[in-house]
Design an enzyme around this catalytic site. Structure first.
Site, PDB file in Angstrom:
ATOM      1  N   SER A   1      -3.149 -33.964  44.130  1.00 35.52           N
ATOM      2  CA  SER A   1      -3.726 -34.250  42.822  1.00 35.52           C
ATOM      3  C   SER A   1      -4.484 -35.576  42.861  1.00 35.52           C
ATOM      4  O   SER A   1      -5.402 -35.744  43.666  1.00 35.52           O
ATOM      5  CB  SER A   1      -2.608 -34.253  41.771  1.00 35.52           C
ATOM      6  OG  SER A   1      -3.133 -34.387  40.471  1.00 35.52           O
TER       7      SER A   1
ATOM      8  N   ASP B   1      -4.975 -23.383  37.830  1.00 36.31           N
ATOM      9  CA  ASP B   1      -4.758 -24.803  37.548  1.00 36.31           C
ATOM     10  C   ASP B   1      -5.612 -25.223  36.349  1.00 36.31           C
ATOM     11  O   ASP B   1      -6.840 -25.114  36.392  1.00 36.31           O
ATOM     12  CB  ASP B   1      -5.130 -25.624  38.785  1.00 36.31           C
ATOM     13  CG  ASP B   1      -4.649 -27.068  38.713  1.00 36.31           C
ATOM     14  OD1 ASP B   1      -4.573 -27.615  37.601  1.00 36.31           O
ATOM     15  OD2 ASP B   1      -4.361 -27.641  39.784  1.00 36.31           O
TER      16      ASP B   1
ATOM     17  N   HIS C   1      -1.046 -26.208  38.233  1.00 38.59           N
ATOM     18  CA  HIS C   1      -1.032 -27.512  38.886  1.00 38.59           C
ATOM     19  C   HIS C   1       0.359 -27.928  39.337  1.00 38.59           C
ATOM     20  O   HIS C   1       0.513 -28.545  40.394  1.00 38.59           O
ATOM     21  CB  HIS C   1      -1.584 -28.568  37.916  1.00 38.59           C
ATOM     22  CG  HIS C   1      -1.957 -29.858  38.566  1.00 38.59           C
ATOM     23  ND1 HIS C   1      -3.043 -29.994  39.404  1.00 38.59           N
ATOM     24  CD2 HIS C   1      -1.386 -31.095  38.500  1.00 38.59           C
ATOM     25  CE1 HIS C   1      -3.133 -31.249  39.827  1.00 38.59           C
ATOM     26  NE2 HIS C   1      -2.137 -31.932  39.293  1.00 38.59           N
TER      27      HIS C   1
END
Length: 275
Positions: free
Chosen positions: A147, A224, A253
């Site tokens: 991320s 996501d 995510h």
């Protein structure tokens, strides 16, 4: 736009000192790193052999082992993913160094503010610790970012040098990216807005990733909603040495299955030439 991006990029958990004293500061593998600005940040250097002795377990990789330099995601800090890095050591057989960003966990409690430059200073300190202090050859290091952690990871892996280090990140064995962002603005607001607010944007991975000379593996959930999978696919299209990506159908995510992700990580590590 800058404030909107920062809210997503740096939502540092606000836990009290007692939590860190109990969960993090008692770790036997805790080390302290110092940035070029004199900031002290904690890191955990989990070594495979020590972990195996403590757990009576074994793992798949044979020597010489790799070291994963791990950059965590947003809305977490070093103390909150200790179980994850222990599992990463167990399932891959690699050593893992996971470091903290300036402005997160203990650093936050000391008054530091999270920022893109602070994250870059943090990963640079982790790099110097591994290659200059511990004398681990870059060819034994895999840079892994999840991320927002893809930002400092891509930045490091795309550079030929690090301040006060004798070794080049371009020589690493490989790079792993989980749910990576093209940039802060592109992840949150899309391409058009990122162009309009170019100078407010952070972690412009799309400008750097093509400079990485090591093999790069990307995994991303197709559903996501935090960092859309279009970010991962756009970055993959720019790679010099692309490993087969893992697009996890229907996952978002924060719910990508750990077993599937670890299997992918192991396959990638097996593929690397570390000689």
């Amino acid at each position: 736009m800058g404030s909107a991006i920062n809210v997503v990029a740096f939502p540092a958990p606000e836990l009290d000192r007692a939590f860190y004293e109990e969960e993090l500061l008692t770790r036997r593998d805790l080390v302290w790193l110092t940035t070029t600005d004199g900031e002290r940040i904690p890191a955990c250097h989990v070594r495979k052999l020590e972990y195996q002795r403590s757990k009576g377990s074994d793992s798949f990789l044979s020597s010489p082992r790799l070291t994963i330099l791990y950059s965590h995601g947003n809305a977490e800090d070093l103390a909150l993913h200790l179980d994850y890095i222990d599992a990463l050591v167990h399932f891959t057989g690699s050593d893992v160094l996971s470091y903290e960003y300036v402005g997160y966990s203990v650093s936050r409690l000391e008054g530091a503010q999270a920022s893109e430059p602070g994250c870059i200073r943090s990963i640079d300190a982790a790099w110097r610790y591994l290659v200059d202090d511990q004398r681990i050859p870059p060819k034994r290091i895999v840079i892994f970012g999840r991320s927002i952690g893809s930002g400092p990871s891509v930045d490091l892996a795309s550079r030929s040098e690090v301040e006060n280090s004798a070794h080049s990140p371009l020589d690493v064995a490989g790079v792993l990216l989980q749910s990576p962002l093209e940039s802060g603005a592109r992840a949150v607001l899309g391409h058009v807005t990122s162009f309009l607010g170019y100078y407010l944007d952070i972690f412009r991975n799309y400008e750097k990733i093509s400079k990485i000379t090591a093999p790069v593996a990307i995994m991303h959930g197709t559903s996501d909603e935090v960092v859309p999978v279009s970010n991962g696919k756009a970055l993959h299209a720019q790679l010099q040495k692309a490993y087969e990506p893992l697009w996890l159908e229907g996952y978002g995510h924060n719910n990508m299955p750990q077993d599937m992700c670890f299997d992918y990580v192991k396959s990638f590590l097996r593929s690397l030439n570390t000689t």
